[in-house]
Design an enzyme around this catalytic site. Structure first.
Site, PDB file in Angstrom:
ATOM      1  N   GLU A   1       5.782  16.033   5.552  1.00 43.69           N
ATOM      2  CA  GLU A   1       6.848  15.210   4.999  1.00 43.69           C
ATOM      3  C   GLU A   1       8.220  15.772   5.337  1.00 43.69           C
ATOM      4  O   GLU A   1       8.357  16.927   5.740  1.00 43.69           O
ATOM      5  CB  GLU A   1       6.710  15.060   3.486  1.00 43.69           C
ATOM      6  CG  GLU A   1       6.856  16.334   2.706  1.00 43.69           C
ATOM      7  CD  GLU A   1       6.746  16.079   1.198  1.00 43.69           C
ATOM      8  OE1 GLU A   1       7.657  15.440   0.639  1.00 43.69           O
ATOM      9  OE2 GLU A   1       5.754  16.530   0.590  1.00 43.69           O
TER      10      GLU A   1
ATOM     11  N   ASN B   1      12.128  16.193   3.616  1.00 38.59           N
ATOM     12  CA  ASN B   1      12.942  16.175   2.403  1.00 38.59           C
ATOM     13  C   ASN B   1      14.404  16.113   2.827  1.00 38.59           C
ATOM     14  O   ASN B   1      14.897  17.039   3.480  1.00 38.59           O
ATOM     15  CB  ASN B   1      12.703  17.430   1.573  1.00 38.59           C
ATOM     16  CG  ASN B   1      11.296  17.492   1.020  1.00 38.59           C
ATOM     17  OD1 ASN B   1      11.030  16.996  -0.060  1.00 38.59           O
ATOM     18  ND2 ASN B   1      10.379  18.096   1.777  1.00 38.59           N
TER      19      ASN B   1
ATOM     20  N   ARG C   1      14.798  19.457   5.056  1.00 41.91           N
ATOM     21  CA  ARG C   1      13.647  20.344   5.217  1.00 41.91           C
ATOM     22  C   ARG C   1      12.465  19.537   5.722  1.00 41.91           C
ATOM     23  O   ARG C   1      12.281  18.380   5.330  1.00 41.91           O
ATOM     24  CB  ARG C   1      13.293  20.980   3.866  1.00 41.91           C
ATOM     25  CG  ARG C   1      12.496  22.265   3.965  1.00 41.91           C
ATOM     26  CD  ARG C   1      12.093  22.800   2.604  1.00 41.91           C
ATOM     27  NE  ARG C   1      10.976  22.040   2.077  1.00 41.91           N
ATOM     28  CZ  ARG C   1      10.915  21.547   0.833  1.00 41.91           C
ATOM     29  NH1 ARG C   1      11.914  21.711  -0.001  1.00 41.91           N
ATOM     30  NH2 ARG C   1       9.848  20.878   0.440  1.00 41.91           N
TER      31      ARG C   1
ATOM     32  N   SER D   1       8.589  16.956  -4.836  1.00 44.73           N
ATOM     33  CA  SER D   1       8.267  18.101  -5.689  1.00 44.73           C
ATOM     34  C   SER D   1       6.796  18.153  -6.086  1.00 44.73           C
ATOM     35  O   SER D   1       6.440  18.714  -7.118  1.00 44.73           O
ATOM     36  CB  SER D   1       9.140  18.095  -6.956  1.00 44.73           C
ATOM     37  OG  SER D   1      10.485  18.350  -6.633  1.00 44.73           O
TER      38      SER D   1
ATOM     39  N   TYR E   1       8.314  25.809  -8.694  1.00 48.83           N
ATOM     40  CA  TYR E   1       9.458  26.012  -9.575  1.00 48.83           C
ATOM     41  C   TYR E   1       9.265  27.042 -10.690  1.00 48.83           C
ATOM     42  O   TYR E   1      10.250  27.458 -11.287  1.00 48.83           O
ATOM     43  CB  TYR E   1       9.869  24.669 -10.196  1.00 48.83           C
ATOM     44  CG  TYR E   1      10.278  23.657  -9.163  1.00 48.83           C
ATOM     45  CD1 TYR E   1      11.405  23.868  -8.373  1.00 48.83           C
ATOM     46  CD2 TYR E   1       9.521  22.516  -8.943  1.00 48.83           C
ATOM     47  CE1 TYR E   1      11.778  22.946  -7.408  1.00 48.83           C
ATOM     48  CE2 TYR E   1       9.898  21.580  -7.983  1.00 48.83           C
ATOM     49  CZ  TYR E   1      11.026  21.806  -7.220  1.00 48.83           C
ATOM     50  OH  TYR E   1      11.393  20.900  -6.256  1.00 48.83           O
TER      51      TYR E   1
ATOM     52  N   ASP F   1       8.239  19.888   6.177  1.00 49.56           N
ATOM     53  CA  ASP F   1       7.059  20.654   5.787  1.00 49.56           C
ATOM     54  C   ASP F   1       5.907  20.339   6.731  1.00 49.56           C
ATOM     55  O   ASP F   1       5.677  19.167   7.076  1.00 49.56           O
ATOM     56  CB  ASP F   1       6.643  20.307   4.356  1.00 49.56           C
ATOM     57  CG  ASP F   1       7.730  20.621   3.339  1.00 49.56           C
ATOM     58  OD1 ASP F   1       8.570  21.502   3.625  1.00 49.56           O
ATOM     59  OD2 ASP F   1       7.735  19.994   2.269  1.00 49.56           O
TER      60      ASP F   1
ATOM     61  N   GLY G   1      15.494  21.109  -2.685  1.00 46.30           N
ATOM     62  CA  GLY G   1      16.008  21.868  -3.810  1.00 46.30           C
ATOM     63  C   GLY G   1      17.010  22.941  -3.419  1.00 46.30           C
ATOM     64  O   GLY G   1      16.953  23.515  -2.325  1.00 46.30           O
TER      65      GLY G   1
END
Length: 322
Positions: free
Chosen positions: A271, A273, A256, A151, A217, A258, A277
């Site tokens: 990276e 994930n 995910r 995050s 967010y 990126d 989220g």
């Protein structure tokens, strides 16, 4: 869409919250997942590892499987996966190995380098003294980040050697291992992974210096471009590279990846994930919608990744059906 009947899932523990720096996001993700599963008729219940008696409630609550909606340490790093393996409970997403490697940015990059997947140059800075000693030897600008957080927590852009010690200290609040990574000038993209499929790419645009916690967010100024603006041929190629990057760390089920495209159009993978989220601002649900998959269908497809051959421990390799 999931073809599994709601009753076939049995009683489902939706794991939310936890004790990581991403607890607030995890609570939001877990609430959204819980509502979606219950709306679909699944017998789903929230459990928080931060609560007293969590392990007993999980092991003795009659749960058939777990939906992991825990972000960050304790939930995305192989710890909860190991607990679930030890009690024989099926769970969503990557196994112990894929989770641990995906959470470790240093080892993710080392694996990618060995697999020929392009990732920005980096240096590991283990102490403030090491950051000061190496400050004049690094190429700027840099992005400085904790090696085991998500995050964008603890991340700073560093333009000069003089700024490096303060950036190291900001990252070191969360991790004793700090990465100084070469800054890539260009466009930022993300590829949602669902099963063995890469979802439509999303291009991220923000007026912030980079796609930080607030941009992810809270900010209303972040733009999420789907279609992403690339040609079909280029998008397909990048989706395949994203799947290869995901597989290289032993990730499975969903997640995910990126990456960035520099000003010459070259990809640089940043990276993985393994439990991204699932909030209103989150990227995988956006990409799923672009594929015609609504949030409830997405939650059910992720839950489907908990079905596997229970005689084979899931250490992170990709399995049929998840």
């Amino acid at each position: 869409m999931s073809l599994t009947q709601a009753r076939d899932y049995g009683k489902v523990a939706v794991l939310v919250g936890g004790l990581s720096a991403e607890r607030a996001v995890s609570l939001d993700s877990g609430a959204a997942v819980l509502a979606a599963l219950q709306q679909a008729g699944v017998d789903a219940h929230a459990l928080d590892p931060a609560d007293t008696g969590f392990t007993n409630a999980l092991a003795g609550g009659g749960f058939a499987r777990a939906f992991i909606a825990l972000h960050g340490r304790g939930g995305e790093d192989g710890v909860i996966q190991g607990l679930l393996e030890s009690i024989g409970m099926p769970y969503t997403g990557s196994g112990v190995l894929g989770s641990a490697l995906g959470m470790d940015k240093l080892r993710t990059k080392q694996l990618w380098q060995s697999a020929g997947i392009p990732t920005p140059a980096f240096a590991l800075l283990r102490s403030l003294d090491e950051a000061r000693a190496r400050a004049d030897t690094l190429d700027y600008p840099l992005i400085v980040k904790p090696a085991h957080e998500g995050s964008s927590i603890g991340i700073s852009k560093v333009d000069t050697a003089q700024e490096l010690p303060a950036a190291w200290q900001a990252a070191a609040r969360y991790d004793s291992h700090v990465l100084a990574e070469q800054w890539i000038t260009g466009a930022e993209y993300t590829a949602g992974i669902l099963g063995t499929t890469a979802l439509p790419l999303i291009r991220l645009e923000t007026p912030h210096v980079f796609y930080d916690y607030d941009a992810k967010y809270h900010a209303d100024t972040t733009r999420y471009l789907i279609p992403c603006g690339l040609s079909q041929t280029q998008e397909r190629a990048l989706q395949q590279q994203s799947l290869a990057a995901f597989d290289a760390v032993g990730a499975s089920g969903w997640g995910r990846v990126d990456f960035m495209l520099d000003t010459q159009g070259r990809p640089w993978f940043i990276e993985v994930n393994t439990v991204p989220g699932l909030t209103g601002h989150s990227l995988v649900p956006m990409a799923a919608r672009a594929s015609g998959i609504n949030f409830t269908q997405l939650a059910l497809q992720i839950l489907d990744s908990s079905f596997r051959d229970d005689t084979q421990p899931r250490t992170g390799e990709r399995h049929a059906g998840g």
